[in-house]
Scaffold this motif. Sequence first.
Motif, PDB file in Angstrom:
ATOM      1  N   LYS A 141       0.821  -1.213   0.000  1.00 22.82           N
ATOM      2  CA  LYS A 141       0.000   0.000   0.000  1.00 22.82           C
ATOM      3  C   LYS A 141       0.856   1.266   0.000  1.00 22.82           C
ATOM      4  N   LEU A 142       2.032   1.176   0.600  1.00 21.77           N
ATOM      5  CA  LEU A 142       2.914   2.338   0.711  1.00 21.77           C
ATOM      6  C   LEU A 142       3.724   2.586  -0.557  1.00 21.77           C
ATOM      7  N   THR A 143       3.834   1.590  -1.414  1.00 22.92           N
ATOM      8  CA  THR A 143       4.692   1.671  -2.601  1.00 22.92           C
ATOM      9  C   THR A 143       4.449   2.911  -3.449  1.00 22.92           C
ATOM     10  N   PRO A 144       3.194   3.215  -3.878  1.00 21.07           N
ATOM     11  CA  PRO A 144       3.013   4.382  -4.755  1.00 21.07           C
ATOM     12  C   PRO A 144       3.413   5.694  -4.097  1.00 21.07           C
ATOM     13  N   VAL A 145       3.204   5.817  -2.800  1.00 20.97           N
ATOM     14  CA  VAL A 145       3.576   7.044  -2.088  1.00 20.97           C
ATOM     15  C   VAL A 145       5.086   7.217  -2.102  1.00 20.97           C
ATOM     16  N   MET A 146       5.816   6.146  -1.788  1.00 21.07           N
ATOM     17  CA  MET A 146       7.275   6.211  -1.739  1.00 21.07           C
ATOM     18  C   MET A 146       7.856   6.496  -3.118  1.00 21.07           C
ATOM     19  N   LEU A 147       7.295   5.873  -4.153  1.00 23.21           N
ATOM     20  CA  LEU A 147       7.813   6.074  -5.506  1.00 23.21           C
ATOM     21  C   LEU A 147       7.658   7.523  -5.958  1.00 23.21           C
ATOM     22  N   LYS A 148       6.552   8.132  -5.606  1.00 21.62           N
ATOM     23  CA  LYS A 148       6.313   9.527  -6.008  1.00 21.62           C
ATOM     24  C   LYS A 148       7.276  10.485  -5.319  1.00 21.62           C
ATOM     25  N   LEU A 149       7.729  10.123  -4.116  1.00 22.60           N
ATOM     26  CA  LEU A 149       8.636  10.992  -3.359  1.00 22.60           C
ATOM     27  C   LEU A 149      10.083  10.882  -3.834  1.00 22.60           C
ATOM     28  N   TYR A 150      10.433   9.791  -4.502  1.00 22.59           N
ATOM     29  CA  TYR A 150      11.806   9.556  -4.940  1.00 22.59           C
ATOM     30  C   TYR A 150      12.202  10.521  -6.050  1.00 22.59           C
ATOM     31  N   PRO A 151      13.380  11.162  -5.965  1.00 24.66           N
ATOM     32  CA  PRO A 151      13.921  11.864  -7.146  1.00 24.66           C
ATOM     33  C   PRO A 151      14.087  10.854  -8.274  1.00 24.66           C
ATOM     34  N   TYR A 152      13.682  11.226  -9.490  1.00 23.52           N
ATOM     35  CA  TYR A 152      13.574  10.237 -10.555  1.00 23.52           C
ATOM     36  C   TYR A 152      14.913   9.593 -10.901  1.00 23.52           C
ATOM     37  N   ASP A 153      15.969  10.385 -11.037  1.00 22.27           N
ATOM     38  CA  ASP A 153      17.250   9.799 -11.415  1.00 22.27           C
ATOM     39  C   ASP A 153      17.760   8.862 -10.329  1.00 22.27           C
ATOM     40  N   THR A 154      17.507   9.205  -9.070  1.00 23.68           N
ATOM     41  CA  THR A 154      17.903   8.323  -7.963  1.00 23.68           C
ATOM     42  C   THR A 154      17.156   7.006  -8.043  1.00 23.68           C
ATOM     43  N   LEU A 155      15.853   7.081  -8.343  1.00 16.38           N
ATOM     44  CA  LEU A 155      15.050   5.872  -8.489  1.00 16.38           C
ATOM     45  C   LEU A 155      15.598   4.978  -9.603  1.00 16.38           C
ATOM     46  N   THR A 187       3.216   4.263 -12.145  1.00 18.14           N
ATOM     47  CA  THR A 187       2.023   3.466 -12.452  1.00 18.14           C
ATOM     48  C   THR A 187       2.379   2.000 -12.654  1.00 18.14           C
ATOM     49  N   ILE A 188       3.427   1.748 -13.416  1.00 16.07           N
ATOM     50  CA  ILE A 188       3.834   0.368 -13.722  1.00 16.07           C
ATOM     51  C   ILE A 188       4.226  -0.369 -12.444  1.00 16.07           C
ATOM     52  N   LEU A 189       5.109   0.225 -11.640  1.00 23.02           N
ATOM     53  CA  LEU A 189       5.577  -0.445 -10.433  1.00 23.02           C
ATOM     54  C   LEU A 189       4.457  -0.630  -9.414  1.00 23.02           C
ATOM     55  N   THR A 190       3.541   0.335  -9.352  1.00 25.80           N
ATOM     56  CA  THR A 190       2.393   0.216  -8.449  1.00 25.80           C
ATOM     57  C   THR A 190       1.502  -0.944  -8.862  1.00 25.80           C
ATOM     58  N   GLU A 191       1.239  -1.069 -10.158  1.00 21.96           N
ATOM     59  CA  GLU A 191       0.377  -2.143 -10.644  1.00 21.96           C
ATOM     60  C   GLU A 191       1.031  -3.510 -10.486  1.00 21.96           C
ATOM     61  N   VAL A 192       2.349  -3.565 -10.620  1.00 22.47           N
ATOM     62  CA  VAL A 192       3.044  -4.842 -10.440  1.00 22.47           C
ATOM     63  C   VAL A 192       2.892  -5.323  -8.998  1.00 22.47           C
ATOM     64  N   THR A 193       3.099  -4.439  -8.038  1.00 23.34           N
ATOM     65  CA  THR A 193       2.925  -4.842  -6.639  1.00 23.34           C
ATOM     66  C   THR A 193       1.451  -5.110  -6.333  1.00 23.34           C
ATOM     67  N   GLY A 194       0.559  -4.434  -7.036  1.00 23.73           N
ATOM     68  CA  GLY A 194      -0.876  -4.610  -6.803  1.00 23.73           C
ATOM     69  C   GLY A 194      -1.428  -5.935  -7.279  1.00 23.73           C
ATOM     70  N   VAL A 195      -0.657  -6.677  -8.094  1.00 27.94           N
ATOM     71  CA  VAL A 195      -1.156  -7.959  -8.607  1.00 27.94           C
ATOM     72  C   VAL A 195      -1.080  -9.058  -7.547  1.00 27.94           C
ATOM     73  N   LEU A 196      -0.323  -8.825  -6.482  1.00 30.08           N
ATOM     74  CA  LEU A 196      -0.131  -9.851  -5.455  1.00 30.08           C
ATOM     75  C   LEU A 196      -1.443 -10.133  -4.729  1.00 30.08           C
ATOM     76  N   ARG A 197      -1.804 -11.411  -4.647  1.00 30.60           N
ATOM     77  CA  ARG A 197      -3.042 -11.830  -3.999  1.00 30.60           C
ATOM     78  C   ARG A 197      -2.709 -12.837  -2.898  1.00 30.60           C
ATOM     79  N   ASP A 198      -3.420 -12.762  -1.817  1.00 31.58           N
ATOM     80  CA  ASP A 198      -3.186 -13.679  -0.704  1.00 31.58           C
ATOM     81  C   ASP A 198      -4.054 -14.922  -0.914  1.00 31.58           C
TER      82      ASP A 198
END
Length: 266
Positions: A141-155, A187-198
């Motif tokens: 759930k935290l992934t999209p928030v953290m990704l948006k905060l990252y400087p792009y080149d650092t990411l 968007t891509i990285l968020t959707e990849v983590t979002g595919v995980l199902r328990d």
Amino acid sequence: MYEHTLNRLGCPIYYQLHGDITNTSLPLIVFTHGAGCDHRMFDAQLPALAGRFWVLTWDVRGHGLSRPMGDGFSLRLVTADLMAILDEIGCAQAIFAGQSMGGNVSQEVVRLHPERVKSLVLIDCVCNMASLSAFERFAVKLTPVMLKLYPYDTLLRQSAKAAARKPAVQQYVYEAMRLIPKDDIVTILTEVTGVLRDDPTYRIPKPFLLVRGEHDNAGAIKKQAEPWSKREPNCVRYVVIPDAGHCANQYNTAAFNQTLMAFLDE
């Protein structure tokens, strides 16, 4: 090599077919790359497969030459794109191989379209259906928030460093990801983590090879791989590629290709 673009839902889906495409008796193996990469990820596998297989490599929407992304991004949509490619080339069934995100896509293919799958090769990816801990659910759930905060080149640089120990592979990953706008990468990285199902009771219904690099420390791959292989009755082989990181097929090409061909022969 034959190349083509399939325009679908606002995106030009680029793909290549390698081998003697007039020989319809040859089986097809489909390679799907990891997040941020492109069809070139599997160039080192092409010589090993020549003469015995058709090989399809492609750029997932939003990646490589399959840009602009078009009408959104999800692994279900990416799976539908891939089925559309197979329909266009007239292939009813194939072997599906994927690295990282590509492994998640291949798992979606066999879940949604098992009749299209002969077997799977899953490279440095997590199990889509693994049981998640409370911390892992929180991290997703935290992934999209953290990704948006990252400087792009650092990411980009940290992603490239995490993907491979080999400088040439790191450079490839960085350059491939740099072509993609930051909003699309998020968007891509968020959707990849979002595919995980328990859903720990799910079992893959086709024979598969599970591979990870010895030094792959991305996510829960190292933690999950061996227990995953043991609970799956159709996991034919679980192989750790020595001296390789997250992009095992690119780092230790000789060991990976030997493993791949042994599985395909079997």
